[in-house]
Design an enzyme around this catalytic site. Structure first.
Site, PDB file in Angstrom:
ATOM      1  N   ALA A 208       0.857  -1.179   0.000  1.00 24.59           N
ATOM      2  CA  ALA A 208       0.000   0.000   0.000  1.00 24.59           C
ATOM      3  C   ALA A 208       0.896   1.233   0.000  1.00 24.59           C
ATOM      4  CB  ALA A 208      -0.912   0.006   1.217  1.00 24.59           C
ATOM      5  N   GLU A 209       0.544   2.200  -0.801  1.00 30.30           N
ATOM      6  CA  GLU A 209       1.400   3.371  -0.975  1.00 30.30           C
ATOM      7  C   GLU A 209       1.568   4.173   0.309  1.00 30.30           C
ATOM      8  OE1 GLU A 209       1.845   6.192  -4.792  1.00 30.30           O
ATOM      9  OE2 GLU A 209       0.037   6.567  -3.632  1.00 30.30           O
ATOM     10  N   ASN A 210       0.669   3.976   1.258  1.00 29.36           N
ATOM     11  CA  ASN A 210       0.757   4.727   2.512  1.00 29.36           C
ATOM     12  C   ASN A 210       1.532   3.980   3.598  1.00 29.36           C
ATOM     13  OD1 ASN A 210      -1.557   3.047   2.189  1.00 29.36           O
ATOM     14  ND2 ASN A 210      -2.400   3.832   4.090  1.00 29.36           N
TER      15      ASN A 210
END
Length: 277
Positions: A208-210
């Site tokens: 996940a990019e976060n």
């Protein structure tokens, strides 16, 4: 009477990390060769809607044949940080994907106000579980209102696999790029959909990019799984994590992308009504 500068998310994280490390500037490939580097992007508008202030051209330099943009380090006057748990010395622990940019803001801030859901006595936290040292925290506050709304509650639904339309076409096409053994970073929007169409026999690790390596499926109520607002993807949808998953800060997430541990990166772009880029 405010000006707003649009900066790539990863660049902000890197600038914060540089500020906390005492570095005056960084070089990044993000924005090289675009109007972001050339300048001219509106910063401030007049009351009649016309542009009053635009960005200046950013310095660039070529390293090993590749152009990079110079960005100044970022040191906030005040950093507001939210932690899951803290001790009375200001040491902070984050939970799930809520780590994001919190540690970077704490390290870079000139004055740091940290709010924690739980505060324990010094010594009750294992030194190895601390994500951010209390040396960076100037003021510690016990949060009295910890309601954290789930912005996009998503649960597993088999019908999602049967969806149609331009977005699905793009997601399916992106999934064809997945190769066995890849670590794949998923950006906001359509990229998160591509995980529904991983080719049969292909095993990949989703990030996940976060800041979550080992991204799992949407929570499945039939398996007793419930949405958790501290475990979300880049689209702010509730997700699960697989066994062996790990979470980390925004700047660390950008490190594994820049040195190509994650390949490919699946990002969102503007698309037409016919699903072409």
């Amino acid at each position: 009477d405010q000006s707003v500068e649009l900066v790539p998310q990863g660049t902000i994280a890197a600038r914060l990390r540089a500020g906390g490390s005492g570095m005056p500037a960084i070089f990044t490939p993000a924005g090289a060769g675009t109007m972001y580097a050339d300048g001219g992007i509106p910063l401030k508008y007049r009351s009649d809607g016309s542009v009053e202030v635009v960005t200046e051209p950013r310095p660039t330099q070529v390293f090993d044949g590749k152009e990079y943009v110079m960005e100044y380090a970022l040191r906030p006057e005040v950093s507001l940080v939210k932690a899951y748990k803290a001790d009375t010395r200001g040491n902070l622990v984050f939970r799930g994907t809520s780590q994001n940019a919190n540690p970077d803001c704490a390290v870079a801030g000139k004055i740091v106000l940290a709010e924690a859901e739980i505060i324990v006595e010094a010594g009750e936290l294992d030194p190895d579980e601390i994500h951010c040292s209390g040396v960076y925290v100037d003021h510690l506050i016990l949060a009295t209102d910890n309601e954290k709304r789930i912005e996009r509650l998503r649960e597993w639904n088999a019908s999602d696999l049967e969806a149609t339309g331009p977005r699905v076409i793009i997601a399916k096409r992106a999934a064809k790029e997945f190769k066995d053994g890849m670590y794949v970073n998923l950006g906001i929007g359509i990229p998160t959909m591509s995980s529904n169409y991983i080719p049969e026999g292909v095993h990949i690790e989703l990030q996940a990019e976060n800041g979550l390596m080992g991204l799992g499926a949407y929570p499945n109520p039939s398996l007793g799984q419930v949405g958790d607002n501290d475990f979300i993807n880049a689209s702010k949808e509730t997700v699960t994590s697989i066994p062996g998953a790990s979470s980390f800060s925004s700047s660390e997430r950008l490190v594994d992308m820049r040195i190509s541990f994650c390949s490919p990166f699946v990002k969102s772009n503007l698309v037409s009504s016919t699903a072409s880029l």
